[in-house]
Design a protein around this motif. Structure first.
Motif, mmCIF file in Angstrom:
data_model
loop_
_atom_site.group_PDB
_atom_site.id
_atom_site.type_symbol
_atom_site.label_atom_id
_atom_site.label_comp_id
_atom_site.label_asym_id
_atom_site.label_seq_id
_atom_site.Cartn_x
_atom_site.Cartn_y
_atom_site.Cartn_z
ATOM 1 N N PHE A 1 1.401 -14.161 -0.747
ATOM 2 C CA PHE A 1 1.517 -12.716 -0.873
ATOM 3 C C PHE A 1 1.010 -12.318 -2.253
ATOM 4 O O PHE A 1 1.213 -13.045 -3.229
ATOM 5 N N ALA A 2 0.383 -11.166 -2.343
ATOM 6 C CA ALA A 2 -0.049 -10.647 -3.635
ATOM 7 C C ALA A 2 0.091 -9.135 -3.631
ATOM 8 O O ALA A 2 -0.164 -8.477 -2.618
ATOM 9 N N ALA A 3 0.532 -8.602 -4.758
ATOM 10 C CA ALA A 3 0.601 -7.161 -4.952
ATOM 11 C C ALA A 3 -0.102 -6.829 -6.261
ATOM 12 O O ALA A 3 0.117 -7.502 -7.278
ATOM 13 N N ILE A 4 -0.954 -5.811 -6.234
ATOM 14 C CA ILE A 4 -1.702 -5.368 -7.414
ATOM 15 C C ILE A 4 -1.371 -3.906 -7.653
ATOM 16 O O ILE A 4 -1.644 -3.049 -6.799
ATOM 17 N N ASP A 5 -0.771 -3.606 -8.782
ATOM 18 C CA ASP A 5 -0.382 -2.235 -9.098
ATOM 19 C C ASP A 5 -1.604 -1.460 -9.572
ATOM 20 O O ASP A 5 -2.078 -1.644 -10.698
ATOM 21 N N VAL A 6 -2.114 -0.593 -8.718
ATOM 22 C CA VAL A 6 -3.336 0.161 -9.012
ATOM 23 C C VAL A 6 -3.180 1.009 -10.264
ATOM 24 O O VAL A 6 -4.129 1.206 -11.025
ATOM 25 N N ASP A 7 -1.976 1.494 -10.519
ATOM 26 C CA ASP A 7 -1.740 2.366 -11.671
ATOM 27 C C ASP A 7 -2.003 1.651 -12.995
ATOM 28 O O ASP A 7 -2.215 2.304 -14.018
ATOM 29 N N LYS A 8 -1.972 0.317 -12.968
ATOM 30 C CA LYS A 8 -2.245 -0.447 -14.189
ATOM 31 C C LYS A 8 -3.747 -0.588 -14.426
ATOM 32 O O LYS A 8 -4.171 -1.148 -15.438
ATOM 33 N N ALA B 1 0.824 -1.207 0.000
ATOM 34 C CA ALA B 1 0.000 0.000 0.000
ATOM 35 C C ALA B 1 0.859 1.257 0.000
ATOM 36 O O ALA B 1 0.510 2.262 -0.621
ATOM 37 N N GLU B 2 1.976 1.205 0.685
ATOM 38 C CA GLU B 2 2.869 2.360 0.737
ATOM 39 C C GLU B 2 3.568 2.612 -0.598
ATOM 40 O O GLU B 2 4.135 3.687 -0.813
ATOM 41 N N LYS B 3 3.501 1.641 -1.507
ATOM 42 C CA LYS B 3 4.045 1.787 -2.851
ATOM 43 C C LYS B 3 2.941 2.040 -3.883
ATOM 44 O O LYS B 3 3.170 1.931 -5.081
ATOM 45 N N GLY B 4 1.739 2.357 -3.406
ATOM 46 C CA GLY B 4 0.639 2.625 -4.321
ATOM 47 C C GLY B 4 0.002 1.382 -4.886
ATOM 48 O O GLY B 4 -0.615 1.423 -5.951
ATOM 49 N N MET B 5 0.109 0.276 -4.167
ATOM 50 C CA MET B 5 -0.452 -0.996 -4.620
ATOM 51 C C MET B 5 -1.406 -1.556 -3.568
ATOM 52 O O MET B 5 -1.360 -1.154 -2.403
ATOM 53 N N ILE B 6 -2.254 -2.471 -4.002
ATOM 54 C CA ILE B 6 -3.056 -3.241 -3.068
ATOM 55 C C ILE B 6 -2.228 -4.443 -2.637
ATOM 56 O O ILE B 6 -1.710 -5.175 -3.482
ATOM 57 N N GLY B 7 -2.072 -4.617 -1.354
ATOM 58 C CA GLY B 7 -1.301 -5.732 -0.828
ATOM 59 C C GLY B 7 -2.206 -6.724 -0.116
ATOM 60 O O GLY B 7 -3.106 -6.330 0.625
ATOM 61 N N ILE B 8 -1.977 -7.993 -0.374
ATOM 62 C CA ILE B 8 -2.757 -9.056 0.260
ATOM 63 C C ILE B 8 -1.787 -10.136 0.725
ATOM 64 O O ILE B 8 -0.853 -10.501 -0.003
ATOM 65 N N THR B 9 -1.998 -10.651 1.914
ATOM 66 C CA THR B 9 -1.154 -11.740 2.390
ATOM 67 C C THR B 9 -1.907 -12.580 3.410
ATOM 68 O O THR B 9 -2.887 -12.126 4.013
ATOM 69 N N GLY B 10 -1.450 -13.788 3.586
ATOM 70 C CA GLY B 10 -2.003 -14.683 4.586
ATOM 71 C C GLY B 10 -1.001 -15.743 4.946
ATOM 72 O O GLY B 10 -0.002 -15.954 4.253
ATOM 73 N N THR B 11 -1.244 -16.415 6.044
ATOM 74 C CA THR B 11 -0.359 -17.486 6.487
ATOM 75 C C THR B 11 -1.178 -18.563 7.186
ATOM 76 O O THR B 11 -2.273 -18.287 7.678
ATOM 77 N N ASN B 12 -0.657 -19.777 7.208
ATOM 78 C CA ASN B 12 -1.288 -20.781 8.053
ATOM 79 C C ASN B 12 -0.530 -20.886 9.363
ATOM 80 O O ASN B 12 0.483 -20.211 9.572
ATOM 81 N N ALA B 13 -1.030 -21.696 10.266
ATOM 82 C CA ALA B 13 -0.501 -21.758 11.623
ATOM 83 C C ALA B 13 -0.840 -23.120 12.208
ATOM 84 O O ALA B 13 -1.668 -23.851 11.655
ATOM 85 N N PRO B 14 -0.228 -23.494 13.330
ATOM 86 C CA PRO B 14 -0.574 -24.770 13.976
ATOM 87 C C PRO B 14 -2.068 -24.828 14.310
ATOM 88 O O PRO B 14 -2.703 -23.802 14.511
ATOM 89 N N PRO B 15 -2.640 -26.010 14.371
ATOM 90 C CA PRO B 15 -4.094 -26.149 14.529
ATOM 91 C C PRO B 15 -4.623 -25.581 15.841
ATOM 92 O O PRO B 15 -4.101 -25.884 16.908
ATOM 93 N N ASN B 16 -5.662 -24.758 15.704
ATOM 94 C CA ASN B 16 -6.332 -24.184 16.867
ATOM 95 C C ASN B 16 -7.837 -24.063 16.681
ATOM 96 O O ASN B 16 -8.540 -23.690 17.613
ATOM 97 N N ILE B 17 -8.330 -24.341 15.454
ATOM 98 C CA ILE B 17 -9.750 -24.205 15.145
ATOM 99 C C ILE B 17 -10.273 -25.547 14.628
ATOM 100 O O ILE B 17 -9.621 -26.195 13.803
ATOM 101 N N VAL C 1 -4.904 -1.153 1.298
ATOM 102 C CA VAL C 1 -5.105 -0.363 0.083
ATOM 103 C C VAL C 1 -4.635 1.063 0.329
ATOM 104 O O VAL C 1 -4.814 1.614 1.416
ATOM 105 N N PRO C 2 -4.022 1.672 -0.686
ATOM 106 C CA PRO C 2 -3.613 3.071 -0.545
ATOM 107 C C PRO C 2 -4.829 3.992 -0.595
ATOM 108 O O PRO C 2 -5.807 3.707 -1.282
ATOM 109 N N THR C 3 -4.781 5.062 0.169
ATOM 110 C CA THR C 3 -5.834 6.070 0.161
ATOM 111 C C THR C 3 -5.166 7.431 -0.017
ATOM 112 O O THR C 3 -3.948 7.526 -0.202
#
Length: 348
Positions: free
Chosen positions: A269-276, A131-147, A166-168
């Motif tokens: 991880f995902a980055a989407i360049d909003v300028d595109k 977001a600080e680079k003008g992009m939409i950033g998305i990320t996630g991770t898995n973890a040891p079982p707890n649910i 998201v950048p604003t």
């Protein structure tokens, strides 16, 4: 009980110096320290310096590698497969999102899957990078079982968080959430601090509600929205673990207890360049207008303000940078013990 208010920059340097004592290079140690302190600045103490003792033990026992040996195994214009080679998750995460941002600036977007990694701290840390680079950033991770999957009382999935930034036209808007009512880290921190927890956070090992974190940390976290939270956790296992070739569910080793077997966590991880797309200036203005419209809506009874995702954390971050990070007595003593053990100056 608050024992001390630490200057965030001194605390970050202290954490980095400790991590270097266990063989991490300075650049990776600074990334890891920055992630931990950023969590405390944001008010997410469960992922902050309270975890440092455990990170140091994992490095010392060599269940986590201190080497910067993460590599790109496969690469295409819009995707990456990264092998973390059991390095510290924060360093792997920073490396991977940086590469995603670089590739998105060329190709519009980039998705990366990561295997053989470790706990990477707060997910928002990496989404905000984009977001600080003008992009939409998305990320996630898995973890040891707890649910537990909805309909079962036996835990299988982790509290697998997802973050979107998201950048604003002002500060980035950031969603960072786990599919459970709370993260397990909050249960563990409450146990460390000797505090009770609200009913509705976790079930004990027998499947009964509990307010005792000492018992709850061995139980099952309650998913948000019942089957909805369970479904999110399952899909995150697919994106983070199955897709990357990492472990998933109960095959992931325990962060707090297992100092013999690597975790082999997976991230995406995902980055989407909003300028595109619509262009970054127009995007910032439109998101800003949307935020202002929502904030102008009538308040519900008992509400004093409408907050956007990540806004409270952003306000808290600025306040704590100015006035210091509050450290509990137990966390303060843990850091002091580490300083003595590793002969590192304890000047916060």
């Amino acid at each position: 009980m608050v024992a001390y208010k630490a200057d965030w920059q001194k605390l970050r340097r202290f954490c980095a110096n400790l991590l270097m004592k266990e063989g991490m290079c300075e650049s990776d140690a600074i990334v890891c320290a920055d992630s931990l302190v950023d969590a405390d600045l944001s008010g997410v103490e469960s992922h902050g310096v309270s975890r440092l003792t455990n990170y140091m033990k994992r490095l010392r026992t060599q269940v986590v590698s201190h080497e910067s040996n993460y590599t790109v195994e496969k690469e295409y214009p819009g995707s990456l497969l990264v092998d973390g080679n059991n390095a510290m998750g924060m360093a792997v995460g920073k490396f991977t999102m940086t590469r995603c941002i670089e590739k998105a600036s060329e190709n519009g977007s980039c998705f990366a899957a990561v295997k053989h990694s470790n706990h990477y701290g707060t997910a928002s840390y990496y989404a905000r990078m984009a977001a600080e680079k003008g992009m939409i950033g998305i990320t996630g991770t898995n973890a040891p079982p707890n649910i537990a999957p909805w309909g079962s009382s036996q835990k299988y999935m982790g509290t697998n968080p997802i973050a979107i930034a998201v950048p604003t036209d002002q500060e980035p808007m950031v969603l960072d959430m786990a599919p459970s009512v709370v993260a397990m880290g909050k249960i563990i921190l409450a146990a460390k601090l000797g505090k009770s927890i609200p009913e509705g956070w976790v079930l004990d090992p027998d499947g009964k509600p509990t307010t005792d974190p000492q018992v709850g940390q061995y139980g099952t976290l309650i998913p948000i929205g019942g089957p909805k939270g369970s479904g999110i956790a399952i899909m995150m296992e697919v994106l983070c673990g199955v897709l990357s070739g990492a472990e998933y569910g109960p095959h992931i080793n325990h962060f707090w207890k297992d100092f013999e077997h690597p975790q082999n966590l997976g991230h995406f991880f995902a980055a989407i360049d909003v300028d595109k797309f619509c262009g970054i200036c127009e995007f910032r203005q439109r998101v800003g207008n949307m935020i202002r419209e929502m904030k102008a809506l009538p308040l519900s009874p008992g509400s004093q303000q409408i907050y956007m995702p990540g806004e409270i954390e952003s306000i808290r971050r600025e306040e704590r940078k100015k006035n210091g990070i509050e450290l509990s007595e137990s966390v303060y003593q843990e850091l002091k013990t580490l300083a003595e053990q590793y002969n590192v100056k304890f000047e916060l």
